[in-house]
Design a protein around this motif. Structure first.
Motif, PDB file in Angstrom:
ATOM      1  N   THR A 190       0.948  -1.118  -0.107  1.00  0.00           N
ATOM      2  CA  THR A 190      -0.126   0.039  -0.022  1.00  0.00           C
ATOM      3  C   THR A 190       0.818   1.253  -0.021  1.00  0.00           C
ATOM      4  O   THR A 190       0.719   2.278  -0.699  1.00  0.00           O
ATOM      5  N   ALA A 191       1.862   1.201   0.824  1.00  0.00           N
ATOM      6  CA  ALA A 191       2.839   2.255   0.891  1.00  0.00           C
ATOM      7  C   ALA A 191       3.408   2.683  -0.597  1.00  0.00           C
ATOM      8  O   ALA A 191       3.542   3.673  -1.045  1.00  0.00           O
ATOM      9  N   GLU A 192       3.776   1.357  -1.335  1.00  0.00           N
ATOM     10  CA  GLU A 192       4.410   1.577  -2.672  1.00  0.00           C
ATOM     11  C   GLU A 192       3.504   2.092  -3.351  1.00  0.00           C
ATOM     12  O   GLU A 192       3.535   2.971  -4.600  1.00  0.00           O
ATOM     13  N   LEU A 193       2.331   1.639  -3.408  1.00  0.00           N
ATOM     14  CA  LEU A 193       1.172   2.207  -4.233  1.00  0.00           C
ATOM     15  C   LEU A 193       0.815   3.589  -3.919  1.00  0.00           C
ATOM     16  O   LEU A 193       0.585   4.289  -5.145  1.00  0.00           O
ATOM     17  N   ASP A 352      -1.772   4.939 -15.363  1.00  0.00           N
ATOM     18  CA  ASP A 352      -3.141   4.678 -14.672  1.00  0.00           C
ATOM     19  C   ASP A 352      -3.407   3.198 -14.497  1.00  0.00           C
ATOM     20  O   ASP A 352      -4.007   2.741 -13.467  1.00  0.00           O
ATOM     21  N   ALA A 353      -3.304   2.392 -15.193  1.00  0.00           N
ATOM     22  CA  ALA A 353      -3.349   1.014 -15.253  1.00  0.00           C
ATOM     23  C   ALA A 353      -2.529   0.440 -14.009  1.00  0.00           C
ATOM     24  O   ALA A 353      -2.938  -0.307 -13.364  1.00  0.00           O
ATOM     25  N   SER A 359      -6.703  -5.617 -12.057  1.00  0.00           N
ATOM     26  CA  SER A 359      -6.086  -6.636 -12.863  1.00  0.00           C
ATOM     27  C   SER A 359      -4.675  -6.472 -12.984  1.00  0.00           C
ATOM     28  O   SER A 359      -3.923  -7.674 -13.502  1.00  0.00           O
ATOM     29  N   THR A 360      -3.951  -5.209 -12.920  1.00  0.00           N
ATOM     30  CA  THR A 360      -2.516  -5.223 -13.138  1.00  0.00           C
ATOM     31  C   THR A 360      -1.922  -4.423 -11.989  1.00  0.00           C
ATOM     32  O   THR A 360      -2.487  -3.750 -11.118  1.00  0.00           O
ATOM     33  N   GLY A 361      -0.606  -4.528 -11.914  1.00  0.00           N
ATOM     34  CA  GLY A 361       0.375  -3.695 -11.147  1.00  0.00           C
ATOM     35  C   GLY A 361       0.035  -4.089  -9.411  1.00  0.00           C
ATOM     36  O   GLY A 361      -0.480  -5.194  -9.271  1.00  0.00           O
ATOM     37  N   LEU A 362       0.196  -2.976  -8.815  1.00  0.00           N
ATOM     38  CA  LEU A 362       0.254  -3.213  -7.291  1.00  0.00           C
ATOM     39  C   LEU A 362      -1.301  -3.577  -6.709  1.00  0.00           C
ATOM     40  O   LEU A 362      -1.239  -4.297  -5.619  1.00  0.00           O
TER      41      LEU A 362
END
Length: 387
Positions: A190-193, A352-353, A359-362
């Motif tokens: 979450t911190a990374e996001l 943005d994705a 469905s992708t990323g963090l």
């Protein structure tokens, strides 16, 4: 063989007994002294008046109450004590909490007590949160108007496994460790996001801070107003109704806009909120913005999204705050070629994705951690029934 397997082999090799919750605990509905305002007190010796709003979703314990009631009010309510469970029976029904304080509860809660001879407290907490039990409570909840309610009898009739206490304690130890590890990993992700989103907003600002000619709103955009729904029986169908935020307020059977559009919320706390839609929608309290020829609707969306804090601050009105169409149409936009707009959109769509698409990323990694935890929790809480 793990310690849990050894305990199961020792204490319940052929399975565990299942009983109704009502056989295993005392389950009673809360009660409210009425009118409640006559019993609210600021006296230090008042009794904690525990409300739904005093606990956040996801919390395990009830640690405080924002209000107190008089001793006379407590006599007309349902008293609960530290170590008991309370279970919400409406709105976000079925959510269990362990009391860390004494107090009284209103009829939006069920009180669960007298279970300590059968259940380890933390084991019961995990069990009530399990997917199987939550789904069963959802099936049993009845509709009272537009709100689902869970009554005491439906909770009493839940069939629950009763493993031996040593087995329960070992499962609690495993799940406590797994919960802590999952929470740590989720916090890191979450911190990374959050950092990624700040990075994304920085680059969006840089890409949209164009040192070029700016042109009139009407040369880039076509704006129209939403319309209000008056028929109460029209709230059915699969067309999303856009009121103030990204999520539809409800669904109806006909749209008032087809195709790609930007929606800017007009009034209330979310006034100025900018969302993008590429499906048939019905917009109520908002402005619909489309792109004119030679303009990219996604570029316009990103540009207005970047201005969202400014739009929100521009709201006016002594009653319900709102923004005006004049405020929006007074905005000037950069005069970029369609090719340059498309280039910027391609960059921002990828950002943005990575930041927002489940469905992708963090965000997908955070969701995967949650599902992994739920899978192992449910597996540990599934027992063969003793024949």
């Amino acid at each position: 063989m793990s310690k849990l397997e050894e305990l199961i082999e020792e204490f319940c090799p052929d399975g565990v007994e299942y009983k109704t919750f009502g056989e295993l605990a005392t389950i009673l509905r809360g009660a409210s002294p009425r009118p409640i305002k006559n019993f609210i007190t600021s006296d230090e010796d008042g009794v904690n008046w525990i409300k739904i709003g005093d606990v956040a979703i996801g919390s395990k314990y009830v640690t405080h109450a924002n209000e107190k009631i008089t001793a006379k009010g407590a006599e007309k309510s349902r008293k609960v004590k530290k170590g008991d469970f309370i279970l919400s029976n409406s709105m976000s029904f079925g959510r269990p909490y362990i009391l860390a304080i004494d107090g009284c509860i209103h009829d939006g809660w069920l009180a669960i007590s007298d279970f300590n001879d059968t259940f380890v407290t933390d084991f019961l907490y995990y069990l009530l949160n399990s997917t199987a039990v939550q789904q069963e409570m959802a099936k049993r909840a009845s509709f009272g108007g537009a709100v689902q309610n869970l009554n005491a009898d439906s909770v009493k009739s839940l069939m629950l496994p009763v493993p031996p206490l040593p087995v329960q304690r070992e499962i609690v130890r495993i799940l406590d460790n797994f919960t802590e590890l999952t929470a740590e990993l989720t916090a890191e992700l979450t911190a990374e996001l959050i950092a990624r989103k700040r990075q994304y907003e920085y680059y969006r600002n840089q890409l949209l801070a164009c040192h070029c000619e700016y042109i009139n709103f009407k040369r880039c955009c076509i704006m129209s107003r939403g319309e209000y729904i008056t028929k109460k029986d029209s709230k059915v169908g699969n067309i999303p109704v856009i009121l103030g935020g990204q999520e539809p307020a409800y669904y109806i059977d006909h749209p008032n806009h087809m195709g790609k559009a930007i929606v800017i919320s007009r009034s209330g706390a979310s006034a100025g909120f900018v969302s993008y839609w590429d499906e048939p929608i019905f917009v109520t309290d908002g402005f619909i913005i489309e792109a004119t020829e030679n303009n990219n609707i996604r570029f316009l969306y990103y540009y207005f999204k970047n201005l969202q804090p400014v739009l929100n601050k521009s709201k006016r009105g002594a009653g319900v705050p709102h923004i005006t169409g004049e405020t929006i149409s007074s905005i000037t936009l950069p005069a970029l070629s369609l090719e340059e707009q498309s280039r910027i959109v391609a960059i921002l769509d990828r950002f943005d994705a990575l930041c927002n698409d489940i469905s992708t990323g963090l965000p997908a990694e955070i969701e995967a951690r949650k599902k992994q935890y739920e899978y192992y929790r449910d597996k540990l809480l599934t027992f063969k029934e003793l024949s």
